[in-house]
Design an enzyme around this catalytic site. Structure first.
Site, PDB file in Angstrom:
ATOM      1  N   ASP B  78     -27.994   2.900  -7.805  1.00 28.07           N
ATOM      2  CA  ASP B  78     -29.296   3.512  -8.628  1.00 28.07           C
ATOM      3  C   ASP B  78     -29.406   2.659  -9.998  1.00 28.07           C
ATOM      4  OD1 ASP B  78     -29.903   5.641  -7.146  1.00 28.07           O
ATOM      5  OD2 ASP B  78     -28.417   6.728  -7.715  1.00 28.07           O
ATOM      6  N   HIS B 164     -14.443   9.812  -7.807  1.00 30.94           N
ATOM      7  CA  HIS B 164     -14.639   9.860  -6.298  1.00 30.94           C
ATOM      8  C   HIS B 164     -14.121   8.672  -5.757  1.00 30.94           C
ATOM      9  CE1 HIS B 164     -16.330  12.033  -2.841  1.00 30.94           C
ATOM     10  NE2 HIS B 164     -16.405  10.904  -2.322  1.00 30.94           N
ATOM     11  N   HIS B 166     -14.295   5.368  -3.849  1.00 29.21           N
ATOM     12  CA  HIS B 166     -15.444   4.211  -3.361  1.00 29.21           C
ATOM     13  C   HIS B 166     -15.437   3.068  -3.835  1.00 29.21           C
ATOM     14  CE1 HIS B 166     -16.385   4.909  -7.843  1.00 29.21           C
ATOM     15  NE2 HIS B 166     -17.233   3.831  -7.428  1.00 29.21           N
ATOM     16  N   GLU B 182     -13.228 -21.390  -4.392  1.00 29.77           N
ATOM     17  CA  GLU B 182     -12.478 -21.146  -3.150  1.00 29.77           C
ATOM     18  C   GLU B 182     -13.324 -21.851  -1.921  1.00 29.77           C
ATOM     19  OE1 GLU B 182     -11.710 -17.257  -1.767  1.00 29.77           O
ATOM     20  OE2 GLU B 182     -10.553 -16.750  -3.587  1.00 29.77           O
ATOM     21  N   HIS B 299      -9.675 -13.073   3.420  1.00 28.32           N
ATOM     22  CA  HIS B 299      -8.458 -12.348   2.505  1.00 28.32           C
ATOM     23  C   HIS B 299      -9.094 -11.363   1.472  1.00 28.32           C
ATOM     24  CE1 HIS B 299      -9.971 -15.873   0.416  1.00 28.32           C
ATOM     25  NE2 HIS B 299      -9.509 -15.135  -0.638  1.00 28.32           N
ATOM     26  N   HIS B 301      -7.719  -9.798  -2.481  1.00 25.03           N
ATOM     27  CA  HIS B 301      -7.141  -9.856  -3.552  1.00 25.03           C
ATOM     28  C   HIS B 301      -7.043  -8.675  -4.164  1.00 25.03           C
ATOM     29  CE1 HIS B 301      -7.695 -14.229  -3.711  1.00 25.03           C
ATOM     30  NE2 HIS B 301      -8.688 -14.271  -3.520  1.00 25.03           N
ATOM     31  N   PHE B 315      -2.212  -7.425 -21.176  1.00 24.47           N
ATOM     32  CA  PHE B 315      -3.504  -7.828 -21.755  1.00 24.47           C
ATOM     33  C   PHE B 315      -3.753  -9.128 -21.727  1.00 24.47           C
ATOM     34  CE2 PHE B 315      -2.648  -3.989 -24.085  1.00 24.47           C
ATOM     35  CZ  PHE B 315      -3.844  -3.266 -24.109  1.00 24.47           C
ATOM     36  N   MET B 316      -4.913  -9.675 -20.777  1.00 21.12           N
ATOM     37  CA  MET B 316      -5.519 -10.928 -20.510  1.00 21.12           C
ATOM     38  C   MET B 316      -6.402 -11.257 -21.715  1.00 21.12           C
ATOM     39  SD  MET B 316      -4.203 -12.479 -17.923  1.00 21.12           S
ATOM     40  CE  MET B 316      -3.188 -11.940 -16.506  1.00 21.12           C
ATOM     41  N   VAL B 317      -5.821 -11.564 -22.899  1.00 20.67           N
ATOM     42  CA  VAL B 317      -6.721 -11.918 -24.183  1.00 20.67           C
ATOM     43  C   VAL B 317      -6.421 -13.318 -24.638  1.00 20.67           C
ATOM     44  CG1 VAL B 317      -6.874  -9.361 -24.781  1.00 20.67           C
ATOM     45  CG2 VAL B 317      -4.564 -10.592 -25.381  1.00 20.67           C
TER      46      VAL B 317
HETATM   47  O1  LIG Z   1       2.129 -11.827 -28.487  1.00 20.25           O
HETATM   48  P1  LIG Z   1       1.232 -10.582 -28.544  1.00 20.25           P
HETATM   49  O2  LIG Z   1       0.496 -10.702 -29.586  1.00 20.25           O
HETATM   50  O3  LIG Z   1       2.465  -9.437 -28.635  1.00 20.25           O
HETATM   51  O4  LIG Z   1       0.520 -10.325 -27.126  1.00 20.25           O
HETATM   52  C1  LIG Z   1      -0.621 -10.365 -26.670  1.00 20.25           C
HETATM   53  O5  LIG Z   1      -1.046 -11.823 -26.842  1.00 20.25           O
HETATM   54  C2  LIG Z   1      -0.746 -12.576 -25.654  1.00 20.25           C
HETATM   55  C3  LIG Z   1      -1.379 -14.006 -25.906  1.00 20.25           C
HETATM   56  O6  LIG Z   1      -2.863 -13.974 -25.823  1.00 20.25           O
HETATM   57  C4  LIG Z   1      -0.866 -12.006 -24.555  1.00 20.25           C
HETATM   58  O7  LIG Z   1       0.163 -12.868 -23.553  1.00 20.25           O
HETATM   59  C5  LIG Z   1      -0.307 -10.518 -24.404  1.00 20.25           C
HETATM   60  O8  LIG Z   1      -0.584 -10.113 -23.020  1.00 20.25           O
HETATM   61  C6  LIG Z   1      -0.938  -9.805 -25.178  1.00 20.25           C
HETATM   62  O9  LIG Z   1      -0.403  -8.382 -25.267  1.00 20.25           O
END
Ligand SMILES: O=P(O)(O)O[C@H]1O[C@H](CO)[C@@H](O)[C@H](O)[C@H]1O
Ligand SMILES: O=P(O)(O)O[C@H]1O[C@H](CO)[C@@H](O)[C@H](O)[C@H]1O
EC number: 2.7.7.12
Lengths: 351, 351
Positions: B78, B164, B166, B182, B299, B301, B315-317
């Site tokens: 929707d 739910h 899905h 890919e 495949h 993922h 965390f991917m930060v």
């Molecule tokens: O080193 P920190 O601040 O504990 O860790 C943080 O920053 C890192 C670098 O971006 C990341 O790899 C970690 O997943 C995140 O938790």
């Protein structure tokens, strides 16, 4: 046929710096949100906590005692993802199983002796000291390593495990993936058009004005045409600068001032200490880096996750992880909202 | 010189499918975690909630009433990010400002009439019905669109706004960014080595055994050599299959069974309903797609975010967003842990 309107009609946009596409579906902001709401962080941080390893005078995990620093403070990360002496994995035996050596160092940089401030709440001279520390660490580690990544994870939502104002510096023996992409794109653009991609891009945005957030004598902040995160911004010098250490004293002062304004706007947007990851990209360093880097333009990326409020973020999941980044408001709408916000911090205005 | 050990020494690995690098720093698991902990979701979901728009008999946002379905149920989202009739943004006036047309449809597919089950708690024949529904929707939308992205966001942590069971299906008039990558990689590999990249990769993993999680007559599940997420897996058919609709009845049954086993292991890892985003990739579809897709191997993922426990995620930060993905345990360690887990669900075992 209907006339195209970016704020009404989904479309794709190209990021020429990182060579990827984003799907812009601005009409999506209309849908109600019933998903996860982040915890509101009301806990007040004490100005000084002797048990916090980032505080002046505190003891760190390795037993070292921090000096009673009163400005910035740089030290080795006690749990580094990169160490200077890792052995080489050796040659790979199959094209689908390729590994390479990785050496480096990881440092932590405290911005201020107090735990209860953040960059927008610091004074311009205090932020200027951070800029100087960024420039020196780039110079110091850049003497040995081809890439020095300065980045700040701000807020628990961004995996930041310590409220004390700080950033990290990871220097590596290899050019990381995103650095490689930016290297390739900027080089190709420079070869084809004879000028640095981001210098021309900044000029264009100054002419077009739709995506500008802040401008100053030496800098500009804009929401890039290809922004992925709702309120993502790009911070660019006006002149051609390849690396942080090249910045003049006037440019550094001006940078401190525009950063304070940008981060104040961010905090004012949802009246919260705005979470983000940010980082600097400049020309590669190290012994091999030399003259052939005129295609590089220094810049900082700000990637904040919030979308609707202090507690509702954008999730980059499913479609985004498997197909393509997708955003729910146009970059122009985001820039307009940021532009309209006051440059006085909501916490200071209330006093 | 020290001998290289993947579990001790950081290194980089190459993802030949998506052409990117990951930093593997397994020694990092030793650091203590003081950051954000996710809320424990103890709330029990009612089996049927007439106000939940995904339930049989419920009324959706557009006023339509769901049938009293008793298997899978497919309907139009929707609040679609892609609509079939968006106008074209037109030609761009500058190489740095490129936009393109995006048309498509977004559908939602319920897996089961009950809100309180998940795939691993469903029976193999019930999961088989989901596999059939995936194959038909690929066929149906693939007749018109070059890319049909099936994906499941599971858990609040992955932005899923409805408990739910899905998934979603977004079909687009363009090849999304990751599909393009890919496509390029598989095509180049096929041209150079004369066989599909992922078929050869599966063969190699069967020989090397270090990263296998599950094998069955027709399928394998492994933690890829280049995995980014802590417990990421890749689900592959053993024979060369380009798209979901090509799967034989025996392969579909076997897929249902291996999926149930994998998702049971995932839930058992931290004794929680394991969050993830997953999705299928197969050869492009649409009118242009035809014969020239022998380089493609179907495949799925699986990208689960949890790292240490049911409440501590990866965390991917910062570094990951600005430089390169980084992981804290080796793919081999992850595979070993998943392999060791029982194939009976912890919720069912307790009964
Ligand atoms: O080193 P920190 O601040 O504990 O860790 C943080 O920053 C890192 C670098 O971006 C990341 O790899 C970690 O997943 C995140 O938790
Ligand atoms: O459509 P949903 O499930 O409400 O939304 C979820 O999945 C989408 C596709 O991955 C994302 O764009 C959204 O950010 C996320 O919240």
């Amino acid at each position: 046929a209907t006339t195209f309107r970016a704020s009404e009609h989904q479309h794709i946009r190209y990021n020429p710096l990182q060579d990827e596409w984003v799907l812009v579906s601005a009409h999506r902001m209309k849908r109600p949100w019933q998903g996860q709401v982040e915890p509101v962080l009301m806990k007040t941080v004490p100005r000084h906590d002797p048990l916090n390893p980032l505080c002046p005078g505190a003891t760190r995990a390795n037993g070292e005692v921090n000096p009673n620093y009163d400005g910035t403070f740089l030290f080795d990360n006690d749990f580094p993802a990169l160490q200077p002496d890792a052995p080489d994995p050796g040659p790979s035996d199959h094209p689908l199983f390729q590994a390479g050596a990785a050496r480096g160092v990881c440092k932590v940089m405290c911005f201020h002796p107090w735990s209860d401030v953040t960059l927008p709440l610091m004074s311009v001279p205090e932020i200027r000291a951070v800029v100087d520390a960024w420039a020196s660490v780039t110079e110091e580690l850049g003497a040995q390593y081809p890439w020095v990544q300065i980045f700040e994870n701000k807020g628990a939502m961004m995996g930041c495990s310590n409220p004390h104002p700080h950033c990290q510096v990871w220097a590596s023996s290899f050019l990381p993936d995103i650095a490689q992409r930016e290297e390739r794109s900027q080089q190709a653009y420079h070869r084809q058009y004879g000028e640095p991609l981001l210098l021309e891009y900044g000029h264009q945005e100054l002419l077009r004005k739709e995506r500008l957030v802040l401008t100053s004598e030496h800098w500009l902040v804009l929401v890039p045409f290809w922004a992925m995160w709702p309120f993502q911004t790009l911070l660019l010098p006006r002149r051609h600068v390849r690396r942080l250490p090249e910045l003049t004293p006037a440019e550094r002062d001006d940078l401190a001032s525009i950063m304070k304004k940008l981060l104040t706007k961010y905090d004012n947007l949802f009246e919260t200490s705005f979470p983000y990851s940010m980082g600097w990209h400049g020309a590669p360093t190290g012994v091999e880096a030399g003259t052939a880097c005129d295609h590089w333009q220094l810049h900082a990326h700000y990637y904040p996750p919030l979308l609707r409020s202090a507690t509702v973020r954008k999730f980059m999941v499913g479609y985004e992880m498997l197909a393509q980044a997708q955003r729910d408001l146009t970059p122009e709408q985001a820039a307009e909202r940021l532009r309209a916000l006051p440059e006085v911090h909501y916490c200071l205005a209330q006093r």
